[in-house]
Every structure is written in structure tokens, then in C-alpha cells.
Design an enzyme around this catalytic site. Structure first.
Site, PDB file in Angstrom:
ATOM      1  N   ASP A  34      -1.724  -4.962   1.397  1.00 31.54           N
ATOM      2  CA  ASP A  34      -0.456  -4.800   1.962  1.00 31.54           C
ATOM      3  C   ASP A  34      -0.237  -3.619   2.841  1.00 31.54           C
ATOM      4  O   ASP A  34       0.065  -3.850   3.988  1.00 31.54           O
ATOM      5  CB  ASP A  34       0.515  -4.348   0.786  1.00 31.54           C
ATOM      6  CG  ASP A  34       1.992  -4.173   1.094  1.00 31.54           C
ATOM      7  OD1 ASP A  34       2.399  -5.207   1.702  1.00 31.54           O
ATOM      8  OD2 ASP A  34       2.351  -3.066   1.005  1.00 31.54           O
ATOM      9  N   THR A  36      -2.859  -2.529   5.075  1.00 30.82           N
ATOM     10  CA  THR A  36      -3.577  -2.863   6.153  1.00 30.82           C
ATOM     11  C   THR A  36      -2.780  -3.836   7.149  1.00 30.82           C
ATOM     12  O   THR A  36      -2.681  -3.554   8.187  1.00 30.82           O
ATOM     13  CB  THR A  36      -4.813  -3.567   5.842  1.00 30.82           C
ATOM     14  OG1 THR A  36      -5.540  -2.697   4.939  1.00 30.82           O
ATOM     15  CG2 THR A  36      -5.873  -3.830   6.782  1.00 30.82           C
ATOM     16  N   ARG A  64     -12.874  -8.739  -0.011  1.00 24.73           N
ATOM     17  CA  ARG A  64     -13.644  -9.233  -0.885  1.00 24.73           C
ATOM     18  C   ARG A  64     -13.748 -10.779  -0.931  1.00 24.73           C
ATOM     19  O   ARG A  64     -14.624 -11.477  -1.177  1.00 24.73           O
ATOM     20  CB  ARG A  64     -13.017  -9.062  -2.311  1.00 24.73           C
ATOM     21  CG  ARG A  64     -13.454  -7.571  -2.809  1.00 24.73           C
ATOM     22  CD  ARG A  64     -12.504  -7.056  -4.205  1.00 24.73           C
ATOM     23  NE  ARG A  64     -12.813  -5.792  -4.401  1.00 24.73           N
ATOM     24  CZ  ARG A  64     -13.529  -5.465  -5.056  1.00 24.73           C
ATOM     25  NH1 ARG A  64     -14.586  -6.004  -5.893  1.00 24.73           N
ATOM     26  NH2 ARG A  64     -13.790  -3.613  -5.400  1.00 24.73           N
ATOM     27  N   LYS A 174      -3.340   8.220  -0.481  1.00 25.57           N
ATOM     28  CA  LYS A 174      -2.899   8.826  -1.929  1.00 25.57           C
ATOM     29  C   LYS A 174      -2.820   7.541  -2.984  1.00 25.57           C
ATOM     30  O   LYS A 174      -2.520   6.615  -2.571  1.00 25.57           O
ATOM     31  CB  LYS A 174      -1.570   9.337  -1.718  1.00 25.57           C
ATOM     32  CG  LYS A 174      -0.623   8.474  -1.217  1.00 25.57           C
ATOM     33  CD  LYS A 174       0.833   9.268  -1.202  1.00 25.57           C
ATOM     34  CE  LYS A 174       1.489   8.906  -2.352  1.00 25.57           C
ATOM     35  NZ  LYS A 174       2.131   7.680  -2.722  1.00 25.57           N
ATOM     36  N   HIS A 266       4.581  14.086  -0.699  1.00 18.12           N
ATOM     37  CA  HIS A 266       5.718  14.062   0.388  1.00 18.12           C
ATOM     38  C   HIS A 266       6.688  15.263   0.124  1.00 18.12           C
ATOM     39  O   HIS A 266       6.960  15.902   1.217  1.00 18.12           O
ATOM     40  CB  HIS A 266       6.643  12.731   0.465  1.00 18.12           C
ATOM     41  CG  HIS A 266       5.621  11.395   0.457  1.00 18.12           C
ATOM     42  ND1 HIS A 266       4.354  11.400   1.142  1.00 18.12           N
ATOM     43  CD2 HIS A 266       5.790  10.095  -0.184  1.00 18.12           C
ATOM     44  CE1 HIS A 266       3.887  10.294   1.007  1.00 18.12           C
ATOM     45  NE2 HIS A 266       4.675   9.403   0.301  1.00 18.12           N
ATOM     46  N   LYS A 362      14.107   5.839  -6.674  1.00 15.03           N
ATOM     47  CA  LYS A 362      14.036   4.310  -6.157  1.00 15.03           C
ATOM     48  C   LYS A 362      15.331   3.545  -6.568  1.00 15.03           C
ATOM     49  O   LYS A 362      15.975   4.079  -7.545  1.00 15.03           O
ATOM     50  CB  LYS A 362      12.769   3.632  -6.899  1.00 15.03           C
ATOM     51  CG  LYS A 362      11.367   4.445  -6.474  1.00 15.03           C
ATOM     52  CD  LYS A 362      10.667   3.177  -6.380  1.00 15.03           C
ATOM     53  CE  LYS A 362       9.076   4.008  -5.579  1.00 15.03           C
ATOM     54  NZ  LYS A 362       9.042   3.796  -4.151  1.00 15.03           N
TER      55      LYS A 362
HETATM   56  C1  BG6 Z   1       4.777   6.008  -0.544  1.00 16.72           C
HETATM   57  C2  BG6 Z   1       5.102   5.879  -2.247  1.00 16.72           C
HETATM   58  O1  BG6 Z   1       3.905   7.296  -0.424  1.00 16.72           O
HETATM   59  O2  BG6 Z   1       6.023   6.473   0.263  1.00 16.72           O
HETATM   60  C3  BG6 Z   1       6.035   4.667  -2.299  1.00 16.72           C
HETATM   61  O3  BG6 Z   1       3.881   5.530  -2.662  1.00 16.72           O
HETATM   62  C4  BG6 Z   1       7.404   5.078  -1.140  1.00 16.72           C
HETATM   63  O4  BG6 Z   1       6.429   4.536  -3.507  1.00 16.72           O
HETATM   64  C5  BG6 Z   1       6.748   5.457   0.222  1.00 16.72           C
HETATM   65  O5  BG6 Z   1       8.210   3.719  -1.234  1.00 16.72           O
HETATM   66  C6  BG6 Z   1       8.069   5.863   1.066  1.00 16.72           C
HETATM   67  O6  BG6 Z   1       7.618   5.825   2.410  1.00 16.72           O
HETATM   68  P1  BG6 Z   1       8.528   5.712   3.443  1.00 16.72           P
HETATM   69  O7  BG6 Z   1       7.929   5.865   4.615  1.00 16.72           O
HETATM   70  O8  BG6 Z   1       9.154   4.298   3.428  1.00 16.72           O
HETATM   71  O9  BG6 Z   1       9.558   6.756   3.402  1.00 16.72           O
END
Ligand code: BG6
Length: 508
Positions: A34, A36, A64, A174, A266, A362
Site C-alpha cells: 500500500d 509503495t 514476492r 515505522k 508523530h 481514529k
Molecule cells: C501513520 C499511522 O503513521 O500515520 C496511521 O500508522 C495514520 O495509523 C497515519 O493513519 C496518519 O498520517 P496522515 O499523514 O494521514 O496524518
């Protein structure tokens, strides 16, 4: 009610320094994943369009599944935002596909042959090499071991403080470990084959323009730094709310939960940039030194106060959306948190006693990432009978997404009676300085480019990773003992998180 003044400011000149990298061979593991498809390939293509991918650079995508180079190119043609242009065809002519189980020596031996073939065709018969591990973390170490054994990561000259050409760098997605012990173990494993200078741990938030802007904003203006402390600031809130649920990532998320997924990286990274001291220079290690110093100063709630200062939540069905436990791959009795709100302090002379409130979740009402600096009330009001606390506090809002920009809430005179004032928002949106049709660059573009330039500023250093896990350890321990509060999908999260901040006389 606040009014909005649309800013009319444009860039009045300035400095834009962009450097194009030398020829580079990019190898992505996880060719059909996803990440990539959604981020890495479009970002590399944009770099190519912007002339920031050297014309001799090539890309090998490893997956793979068996498929030919041409079949993979066809897959790229179907990706969003690729278009159908000569430029795309030119980009695709640099793309090759390599199939096999990454952890097997046989696959890596064939990869080494392909690398040799491609490099032999280059002008200097050599190039820098970037390996991007967009795979499950479980195979990080086996892949690196294979690459190293095949000599693919060996640098040709000794690594010094200066960048070595041609370098061999490896980007790790990560999560880097899932707690302190596993992060240390992974790091020690990698250090058997790579040096810290070759290890690029990604946090894509650092590639976002508005997150990078925190440094410019704070340290390229005279205006803010003098008030950026406990004398003028009342509190800081950082919110990252998402409308999406767990999507197709239940396998990962069930084990990780929101604290590991968003806070360890983050949230703490944004907090560090907002609260750290001024680095001595705009260079990778000096900036990362200050971030580490800041992490050392963070005081997490202790066991006695955790209950008051950490709220975990899990979304339940609401607003025509399923609950977390109803999502595919999630246990029907799962206790994994999909929301967290945390209050912490920073023990240093700049921030002593000032609360920092962090929350992320979320399936919330809106997608929004923002940092709000709440200033104190004025100490005395000359506008009797209006008292200082009758006036809204000044607020600086740094919006990371979706509408990147910044806003300042101030008090101003309102037309009409002599004593008539109200709050007003001075609003700046990045979209106002972009050319028509131009978008903010994708975070991965910046990060891929920086890695090709050997610049680790926007990547996480090992001491930061370890410290972040250490800070989170008591919280991760505590979460095992509790059941998250339910909140309806499509709302602001559990009411307990509202109460947590309201108790202090504040709001998110
Ligand atoms: C990722 C998390 O690091 O950041 C995801 O694993 C999350 O769960 C995503 O949805 C959020 O990123 P952004 O750039 O859409 O705020």
C-alpha cells in the site's frame, strides 16, 4: 464569535535552496504494498517531474509475486495521479522489478546481479544506493543481513562526519520496535551491518511542510521566541484526529494500538519541535540534539496521576459506521485503544508548570492535525468594566492538515461603540501562496530526496527512538490494566477526554 481576515500576504522574496542528488539506485522492498503504491512511487515520479531525480537514477522494486518488468510498469500506470504522459514513460523506463523471498540469499544474489548490470550502464559505473524497507518490521533485520552479506550495503570509503559518496543508505518505515527492549534489539542487530549514518528511520510527519515550518516560524522570526515560554504561554494542545478507522490494518493495529501508532512518533516529534530550545545550527545532529534534550525533560504522569491524565478510548458504532470490534480482523472483545489523550509537563526553565495536552484518535469527527499555543490572559485590563478573564486568550494555531496554514486569534476593536471589542482571527493558508493547480509537496517526496542527499535532519536518531519508548513505557503498562472508554464513531472522542481538559478550565 470570531471573524476571519483572509491574509493577503505573499512571499516577498526569500531563500529557496534545493539541491539535486547524484545518480542513485533505489531499491524498494514491498513493491506491491500500500505504501509503495500510494506514496513512494508517486513521490519518486514527482521528483522525476521536478528534475530532482538524476537522469541516470534507476529504481528496482522488489516483491514476492512473480511478474515481469513490463507488468510492474503497467501496475504503476494504473496508480492514482500518474497520468499518461511522455514524462511518465521516461520515468517507467528507469523502473525494474525483482521477484523473490527477500530473506533468501538466492533472491539477494540475483538482486546483486541486477544492481551490477544497472550500475555498469551508468556513466561512472557506480551510484549511490538507497534501500527502502516498506515491509513488515519482522523482516527488517533479515533483509539487511542479506544485503550486507551480498556486499550491497558496503560503503566504498570510510564514513566520516562528511557525507560519503557513493553512500548506501537504508530507510526504515515505522514502527521501529514495539517497546524499548525490542527497539534496542533491532538497533543492535542493524548496527552489526550498518552505521548510524546509513540508518534513516522515517516519521513521515517530519516531511510535512507545516511541521518543518515550526522551526522556521520559531527561529527565523524575532516576534515569537521572546514570548515562547511559561511567562506568556498558558498551555499547548496538539491534536491529530482522523476520520478513518482501522482500515485493512487490524493485524498491525490490534497489537500496536493508538499510543504506539501515533504518540511514540508523530505526537512526540511535533511536541519536540514546538518545545525544544533553539539549535546551534540548522543541521541534522544539532537539531536532533535539541529534540533529545527536550525528550529528556518530559515529565509523564506518574502511576498515581495516570488515571486523571491519560484517557484511552475505543470507537463504537455510530453515524452509520461500524465499531472497532466489528471491523475485519479485530477481536470481538478487543481492548485496543483507538483514541488517547494525555496531559504532560516539561521540566525545564522555559516550560515549568505549563501543561501540554496531546490527543489523537481514529474515526473522529474530522481529519485535523493542529498545534494550538494558548497564551495567557493580559495581566490587567484598562477597559473597565471588562476584566482580563472576560477577554479571549490569544491563540496561535498551526494547522498541519488538512488546510495547511497558521492563524492568530487576537482581540481587536469592533466598529461601533467606543468600548466595543471582540476576537478576530488572522488567517494564513498555504494554498494562498501556491500557483493555481499546485499542491503542497507530499511528505515522502521531501524525505526520499533528503535521504538521497544524505541529510538525516528529518529522520529520527536512535537515541530519540529509545527515549520515546522509555517515556511511553509506564503508559503502555497502564493500558494493559484498563478498558478504554467507548466513543461513538464520527465524534470528538470519549467525553472523559473533554472532562480531563475542562477540569483545568481549558478546552481542546
Ligand atoms: C501513520 C499511522 O503513521 O500515520 C496511521 O500508522 C495514520 O495509523 C497515519 O493513519 C496518519 O498520517 P496522515 O499523514 O494521514 O496524518
Amino acid at each position: 464569535m470570531s471573524e476571519t481576515i483572509q491574509t493577503i500576504s505573499k512571499w516577498h522574496g526569500g531563500f529557496c535552496i534545493e539541491v539535486a542528488p547524484l545518480p542513485c539506485l533505489i531499491v524498494i522492498f514491498g513493491a506491491l504494498g500500500d505504501l509503495t503504491g500510494r506514496k513512494l512511487l508517486p513521490s519518486l515520479y514527482h521528483l522525476h517531474q521536478r528534475g530532482l531525480l538524476h537522469e541516470q537514477s534507476t529504481l528496482i522494486a522488489c516483491g514476492r509475486q512473480e511478474m515481469s518488468h513490463e507488468q510492474y510498469r503497467n501496475y504503476i500506470r494504473t496508480l492514482d495521479g500518474m497520468g499518461k504522459t511522455d514524462q511518465l514513460e521516461q520515468f517507467l523506463s528507469k523502473v525494474f522489478y525483482h521477484a523473490g523471498d527477500y530473506t533468501l540469499p538466492e533472491t539477494t544474489a540475483r538482486l546483486a546481479t541486477l544492481v551490477d548490470d544497472l550500475e555498469n550502464k551508468m556513466e561512472n559505473q557506480t551510484s549511490c544506493r538507497l534501500f527502502y524497507l516498506a515491509t513488515a518490521p519482522a523482516v527488517y533485520l533479515p533483509i539487511v543481513e542479506q544485503l550486507a552479506n551480498a556486499g550491497l550495503t558496503t560503503e566504498l570509503s570510510a564514513v566520516t562526519e562528511k557525507i560519503v559518496y557513493p553512500w548506501r543508505n537504508v530507510i526504515f518505515e515505522k514502527p521501529f520496535g514495539n517497546d524499548f527492549a525490542s527497539a534496542v534489539e533491532l538497533e543492535q542487530g542493524l548496527l552489526r551491518y550498518l552505521t548510524e549514518k546509513q540508518i534513516y528511520r522515517i516519521d513521515h510527519y517530519l516531511g510535512k511542510e507545516t511541521v518543518q515550518n515550526i522551526l522556521m516560524f520559531r527561529f527565523a522570526n524575532i516576534l515569537f521566541e521572546p514570548v515562547w515560554n511559561r511567562n506568556y504561554i498558558d498551555s499547548v494542545t496538539i491534536t491529530v484526529s482522523e476520520t478513518v478507522g482501522v482500515e485493512h490494518r487490524a493485524g498491525y493495529f490490534e497489537k500496536a494500538g493508538l499510543l504506539r501508532d501515533m504518540f511514540q512518533n508523530h505526537m512526540l516529534e511535533m511536541l519536540s519541535l514546538v518545545a525544544m530550545e533553539c539549535p546551534v545550527s540548522f543541521s541534522a545532529d544539532r537539531i536532533r540534539d535539541e529534540k533529545v534534550r527536550l525528550l529528556h525533560s518530559i515529565r509523564m504522569p506518574d502511576q498515581k496521576t495516570l488515571e486523571q491524565n491519560l484517557i484511552l478510548g475505543q470507537y463504537i458504532a455510530g453515524n452509520a459506521m461500524p465499531g472497532y470490534r466489528e471491523e475485519a480482523g479485530v477481536a470481538h472483545d478487543s481492548n485496543t485503544e483507538t483514541f488517547a489523550a494525555l496531559k504532560l509537563y516539561i521540566d525545564n526553565s522555559r516550560w515549568q508548570g505549563i501543561p501540554f495536552y496531546l490527543r489523537s484518535g481514529k474515526r473522529m469527527k474530522q481529519k485535523k492535525s493542529e498545534i494550538i499555543i494558548n497564551f495567557k490572559h493580559i495581566p490587567y485590563s484598562i477597559f473597565s468594566p471588562v476584566k482580563p478573564e472576560d477577554l479571549a486568550q490569544n491563540r496561535l494555531i498551526l494547522t498541519v492538515q488538512p488546510e495547511e496554514g497558521l492563524a492568530l486569534d487576537i482581540i481587536a476593536k469592533r466598529p461601533g461603540p467606543k468600548l466595543c471589542m471582540g476576537d478576530l482571527t488572522m488567517n494564513f493558508k498555504y494554498s494562498s501562496i501556491l500557483d493555481p493547480g499546485e499542491n503542497m509537496p507530499e511528505a515522502y517526496e521531501r524525505l526520499l530526496l533528503d535521504c538521497m542527499l544524505g541529510d538525516q535532519t528529518l529522520f529520527i536518531r536512535s537515541d530519540s527512538v529509545r527515549l520515546a519508548w522509555q517515556l511511553l513505557a509506564p503508559v503502555l503498562e497502564y493500558k494493559k490494566q484498563i478498558t478504554p472508554f467507548p466513543y461513538q464513531a464520527g465524534t470528538e472522542g470519549p467525553i472523559q477526554a473533554m472532562e480531563m481538559i475542562r477540569r483545568d478550565g481549558r478546552t481542546w
